[in-house]
Scaffold this active site. Structure first.
Site: not given
Ligand code: IMP
Length: 442
Positions: A131, A337, A228, A13, A39-41, A16
């Site tokens: 997630t 900011d 990530q 987060d 991931a998500g944006h 990026k």
């Molecule tokens: P997983 O990738 O769903 O197996 O989650 C494993 C860990 O990675 C957890 O603590 C999630 O919150 C974290 N995580 C997975 N994807 C993201 C992301 O895109 N941003 C931030 N944390 C992430």
């Protein structure tokens, strides 16, 4: 060697997406190479909001080819929904999206396993807090091999039979584990559903390794978009509180099939502070008014799960470590900011663990759990800086803060972001031959 990588250096987060968006203008190909729909944006383009988790946001730039490479784990339902969302709004996807035939596929049992195993871990007080997108279970099957199904397998004549066979095995294992907490999976129905997915995905499936190598050999500019952050890397992050892929710069080659010699530049993205979603140690966490300021001002809620993010001071020990393992050349500092209005700012320069003071990043989560941060304290600034467009127009305290991050992480800061809009970006003037972007500044 025209490959450029964008890597998050914290726990994900880091914004990026914005850096990738700016760089995409100078690239012909954008690649996702690890992770999945965890991931998500959210991308706003021409007044339209797009929610993307698998398809690189480069798809919104006409003329750019987007690649979902071998190291990604693909939930076909999510991918097809994203394709449909784009097509409905007139974004051309056909011929511009390539999906690796070697990428592994997420099935409903992976999501069940994420839920059931995650709940057990929570009961035992050791939750990773995933997630729940089936990411870890799919990667586990990939490494375990027996139950793995790749995108290319979906297109073969024996696909339905194989899916039904794996579903039976999974039913047995999950029932044994979760008893009546588990609802039997209908292998026949899943097999039929995935046959339909395969038909819809077939036009996009390709040998992406071959495609990328050829593109690079022809001197096309290729942008590798990390998902990530490097502290979540399965081998080099805060294990076991990590994701299941190589989210540091070290994952680029294995995930894409492109050797390191093609990578010209690595840009490490850091927030001006630190956040984390899910469980695991976080030495500089501020579970207090400062953390609340960061969460409120930075809108720190998970894009995928909407969970409030844990917030804290910038950890230079961690960022220096991840910059080094990722081979970072330059830093992009985002969300500067958000720090406006804090009377003073702290940056972690070392940890005290028991009697020892260490400046290297511990390999064991328990050591990190016990780590007391040693801080350097800097004056804050009160001004709203979101409208500032030149580094030299920032308050002196903000410039000193950036200098401090650069000195402690050991890499020059080349880009500073003070808001979500493209125009809220400043570039540190480049010395000759040392530009952030291919061919110069934006
Ligand atoms: P997983 O990738 O769903 O197996 O989650 C494993 C860990 O990675 C957890 O603590 C999630 O919150 C974290 N995580 C997975 N994807 C993201 C992301 O895109 N941003 C931030 N944390 C992430």
């Amino acid at each position: 060697m025209p490959g450029v990588c964008v890597i998050g250096l914290q726990w994900g987060d880091e914004a990026k997406g914005k850096v990738v968006d700016l760089l995409t203008q100078q690239h012909q190909v954008v690649v996702r190479y690890q992770g999945g729909a965890n991931a998500g944006h959210t991308v706003v383009a021409d007044g339209q909001t797009y929610k993307l988790s698998l398809i690189p946001s480069g798809i919104l730039h006409p003329g750019v080819t987007c690649v979902i490479a071998t190291g990604v784990v693909i939930d076909p339902a999510v991918l097809l929904a994203e394709i449909e969302q784009l097509q409905q709004r007139g974004v051309e996807v056909a011929g511009r999206l390539l999906v690796s035939d070697r990428a592994h596929v997420i099935f409903p049992w992976h999501i069940e396993e994420d839920r059931i195993f995650g709940q057990r871990a929570l009961d035992e007080g050791e939750a990773i807090g995933t997630t729940l997108r089936g990411i870890g279970p799919c990667y586990r099957d990939k490494v375990g091999r027996y139950f793995a199904i790749r995108v290319g397998d979906l297109l073969r004549s024996d696909a339905e039979e194989r899916i039904r066979r794996v579903a039976e095995e999974k039913n047995r294992a999950l029932r044994a584990r979760a008893g009546d907490q588990f609802q039997e999976l209908d292998g026949r129905r899943i097999a039929q559903q995935y046959r339909q997915y395969a038909e819809q995905l077939a036009p996009y499936v390709a040998d992406t390794t071959e495609f990328l190598l050829s593109a690079l050999e022809q001197q096309q500019h290729v942008l590798f978009e990390g998902a990530q952050g490097a502290l979540l890397d399965v081998d080099h992050g805060t294990f076991p509180y990590v994701t299941s892929s190589n989210s540091s710069g070290l994952g680029v080659s294995s995930g894409s099939g492109v050797p390191g010699r093609y990578i010209q530049r690595v840009i490490g993205v850091v927030k001006a502070y630190t956040t984390r979603v899910g469980g695991g140690p976080f030495p500089t966490e501020q579970d207090n008014a400062i953390g609340e300021h960061l969460r409120r001002r930075g809108n720190e809620y998970g894009t995928v799960t909407r969970r409030p993010r844990r917030c804290g001071w910038f950890d230079a020990v961690a960022a220096r470590y991840t910059a080094r393992i990722s081979g970072v050349d330059h830093l992009a500092v985002t969300l500067l900011d958000v720090l406006s209005g804090l009377p003073e700012l702290k940056v972690c320069t070392a940890y005290r663990i028991g009697q020892r003071q260490v400046s290297s990043f511990p390999s064991h989560a328990q050591d990190l759990e016990q780590a007391e941060p040693v801080y350097e304290t800097l004056p804050g600034w009160q001004e709203d800086i979101s409208q500032v467009r030149q580094i030299e127009d920032l308050p002196q305290a903000a410039r000193d803060y950036l200098d401090c991050l650069s000195r402690l992480v050991g890499r020059p800061v080349k880009l500073v972001s003070v808001g979500p809009d493209r125009c809220q970006t400043m570039f540190v003037p480049a010395a000759s031959g040392d530009q952030l972007l291919v061919g110069g500044d934006v």
